[in-house]
Design a protein around this motif. Structure first.
Motif, mmCIF file in Angstrom:
data_model
loop_
_atom_site.group_PDB
_atom_site.id
_atom_site.type_symbol
_atom_site.label_atom_id
_atom_site.label_comp_id
_atom_site.label_asym_id
_atom_site.label_seq_id
_atom_site.Cartn_x
_atom_site.Cartn_y
_atom_site.Cartn_z
ATOM 1 N N GLN A 56 -2.719 -4.592 -1.344
ATOM 2 C CA GLN A 56 -2.462 -3.682 -2.459
ATOM 3 C C GLN A 56 -2.325 -4.441 -3.769
ATOM 4 O O GLN A 56 -2.802 -3.986 -4.805
ATOM 5 N N ILE A 57 -1.711 -5.602 -3.746
ATOM 6 C CA ILE A 57 -1.616 -6.417 -4.957
ATOM 7 C C ILE A 57 -3.013 -6.717 -5.480
ATOM 8 O O ILE A 57 -3.273 -6.622 -6.684
ATOM 9 N N ASP A 58 -3.933 -7.054 -4.577
ATOM 10 C CA ASP A 58 -5.318 -7.312 -4.982
ATOM 11 C C ASP A 58 -5.958 -6.062 -5.598
ATOM 12 O O ASP A 58 -6.691 -6.152 -6.582
ATOM 13 N N GLU A 59 -5.674 -4.893 -5.040
ATOM 14 C CA GLU A 59 -6.189 -3.642 -5.605
ATOM 15 C C GLU A 59 -5.611 -3.399 -7.002
ATOM 16 O O GLU A 59 -6.327 -2.962 -7.910
ATOM 17 N N PRO A 71 6.067 -0.512 -3.016
ATOM 18 C CA PRO A 71 6.173 -1.775 -2.270
ATOM 19 C C PRO A 71 7.010 -1.647 -0.991
ATOM 20 O O PRO A 71 6.750 -2.331 0.000
ATOM 21 N N GLN A 72 7.990 -0.745 -1.010
ATOM 22 C CA GLN A 72 8.853 -0.573 0.161
ATOM 23 C C GLN A 72 8.113 0.023 1.352
ATOM 24 O O GLN A 72 8.612 -0.014 2.476
ATOM 25 N N MET A 74 3.029 -8.898 4.928
ATOM 26 C CA MET A 74 2.514 -9.559 3.732
ATOM 27 C C MET A 74 1.021 -9.288 3.567
ATOM 28 O O MET A 74 0.545 -9.139 2.446
ATOM 29 N N THR A 75 0.299 -9.180 4.660
ATOM 30 C CA THR A 75 -1.139 -8.914 4.577
ATOM 31 C C THR A 75 -1.393 -7.589 3.872
ATOM 32 O O THR A 75 -2.206 -7.514 2.941
#
Length: 109
Positions: A18-21, A6-7, A12-13
């Motif tokens: 990556q959160i969606d992945e 995450p770092q 945010m985009t």
């Protein structure tokens, strides 16, 4: 698939992408888990096993808590999520086991 830390994200985009992945990867793994449960529903009747085996439920939750602790994921959250998933999958397994014809069921005597 490998994911970035995450770092490594500055926007945010990009972070949301990556959160969606990660979500898609989790769904793939959960679908695979569900297929294993479906297979269990086929195997258990011949073995004389019920859909719910309480000792197995508790064993799975304990293992998830331990894994969550190691991975830095809140153990209580993991346990609650798994209990919800387990209940849903036991219900699915139970439905499959009660609607699947058993050996000699329906045979004329």
């Amino acid at each position: 698939m490998t994911f970035k830390s995450p770092q490594e994200f500055d926007t945010m985009t990009d972070l949301r992408m990556q959160i969606d992945e990660i979500d898609r990867a989790l769904v793939r793994l959960l679908a695979l888990r569900q297929k294993h449960i479906d297979r269990a529903a086929e195997i258990k009747p011949a073995a004389g096993l019920p859909a719910r085996i309480e000792s197995r439920v508790e064993d799975v939750v304990a293992k998830v808590r331990a894994a969550a602790e190691v991975e830095g994921f809140e153990p209580e959250t993991a346990a609650a999520m798994w209990r919800l998933m387990i209940e849903s999958m036991i219900a699915r397994e139970d439905r499959a086991m009660t609607t699947t014809p058993q050996p000699n069921q329906g045979a004329k005597t």
